[in-house]
Write an enzyme that holds these catalytic residues in place. Sequence first.
Site, PDB file in Angstrom:
ATOM      1  N   LYS A  95       0.813  -1.209   0.000  1.00 18.05           N
ATOM      2  CA  LYS A  95       0.000   0.000   0.000  1.00 18.05           C
ATOM      3  C   LYS A  95       0.853   1.269   0.000  1.00 18.05           C
ATOM      4  O   LYS A  95       0.408   2.308  -0.487  1.00 18.05           O
ATOM      5  CB  LYS A  95      -0.925   0.004   1.222  1.00 18.05           C
ATOM      6  CG  LYS A  95      -2.033  -1.047   1.150  1.00 18.05           C
ATOM      7  CD  LYS A  95      -2.912  -0.971   2.385  1.00 18.05           C
ATOM      8  CE  LYS A  95      -4.024  -2.012   2.335  1.00 18.05           C
ATOM      9  NZ  LYS A  95      -4.882  -1.955   3.545  1.00 18.05           N
ATOM     10  N   ARG A  96       2.046   1.183   0.555  1.00 20.88           N
ATOM     11  CA  ARG A  96       2.875   2.405   0.617  1.00 20.88           C
ATOM     12  C   ARG A  96       3.289   2.879  -0.771  1.00 20.88           C
ATOM     13  O   ARG A  96       3.695   4.029  -0.944  1.00 20.88           O
ATOM     14  CB  ARG A  96       4.111   2.159   1.482  1.00 20.88           C
ATOM     15  CG  ARG A  96       5.160   1.275   0.860  1.00 20.88           C
ATOM     16  CD  ARG A  96       6.389   1.176   1.755  1.00 20.88           C
ATOM     17  NE  ARG A  96       7.447   0.398   1.145  1.00 20.88           N
ATOM     18  CZ  ARG A  96       7.526  -0.912   1.168  1.00 20.88           C
ATOM     19  NH1 ARG A  96       6.560  -1.608   1.783  1.00 20.88           N
ATOM     20  NH2 ARG A  96       8.520  -1.557   0.597  1.00 20.88           N
TER      21      ARG A  96
END
Length: 507
Positions: free
Chosen positions: A264-265
């Site tokens: 997700k980063r």
Amino acid sequence: MSTTKTRVRFAPSPTGLLHVGNARTALYNWLYARHTGGDFILRIEDTDLERSEERHEAQLMQDLQWMGLAWDEGPELSGAGGGPHGPYRQSERLEIYREHTARLLAEGKAYRCFCTPEELEAERKLAAAEHRPQIYSRRCLAIPPAESEARAASGEHFAVRLQIPDRPLRFHDLVRGDVEFAADSVSDPVLVRSASGASAGIPVYNYVVTIDDALMEITHVIRGDDHISNTPKQVAIYEAFGWKVPEFAHLSTILGADRERLSKRHGATSIASFREMGILPEALVNYLALLGWGAEGGLRETFTPGELINEFKLERVTASPAVFDFEKLNWLNRHYLKLAEPARITDLAWPYFTAAGLLPSVQSVEITEWFTKVLALFLPAVDRLDQLPGRTHFLFQINPDAAVSNPENAELLATENAQRVLAELAVRAREFEGDLTAELFKTWMNEIKAETGVKGKDLFHPVRIALTGSHSGPEFEKLIPLIEEGSTLALPNHLPSVRERIQEFTS
């Protein structure tokens, strides 16, 4: 297995959203099935009862359908149907697993393990201290069958372990070649968890997936390379039952731009997120196909689903990690946005404008026709559909104060040339009555140029700022008709006409 027909499966857990890695796995399975004339099976692995949710199952099915990955057998949803090898949810197959566990115990290929968690932890610590492999000591293998059954009947908690043969475990990987694991690196894996705690008596992943793959006659197991370490245990289970071991193909890891595992980063990674952003399914499918695979020659980058089916071969899948390039995905999406039918893009884009309060929820003929023209002008300037409201916002609403205070505009507007141009433009806007056309506006600009001697960007930039709030944008001959037509429509907020914009800006 009696069949020679290719049968592959995608078996997600409904514990969250469908992400890029699993979506690529689903796509490769589907492509291989379609390329070989085989079957694509969807199976839901929901034995993690605490984390599995129906909403996640429904979402992942919707995502697969959005991508165009129809399954031949699987859970019932909107007529998708079932099939002869069901049930297709593992939570509905527990009795099948119990029957197979009883068979392994009866044949002496599995045994009950009565060791407590504390005893197992002590074993691991001792092995680590002595620099030995941290594998189970097999102390419960020596328990006589009669004693084992008696202890179980008395209610003593136990797990069920598979007895690993004292020889290497081998399998062939279509991506990586022949793979071998030493028996002492595997230990005797737990098949069924101890009958205590939240997961009491629940069979483990490696056990149920092997049983399901065998009973569903899966010929090729295509999945992520994070499952390589699971494969020897599964091979041992196949062999314990006397089942034919399928072909395996372990797909490479997908990395972010920093060469770390995609997460997700790095940005959006779920299929639902890409869908919400306005990435077209054909663009995403095309891009995911290229993450670890390439057609013969390696030069093509755009493929229709039909072309992917014709070209797809597991021999062309690489073991090297693939890097997810968001710019490449955006490039492909722009490509497919240009190819898409205008009516389809209009329908897909409309909800973004409704959510922004710029268009009514119900489409009318007049507004739809105008909106289609708007999209034709602005679509080439965006990567995704969700960028369109921001790109076109000035058509619907304009804030003169914000335009004037914008540092990029302020310096230009403060010049004498800009003030002269805007003054002349204001005179014409006040005095004119009737329909303002692009041709007439061009005449105005030529007259202002002649009267003020201002030309080029010094002439056009102040006018563009007055109309749009920015000194860059579409050509006036395309923009003016859109503004004028839009000002006559029943939109949620009145779209100011050209004259209204000029008068408000110069007042």
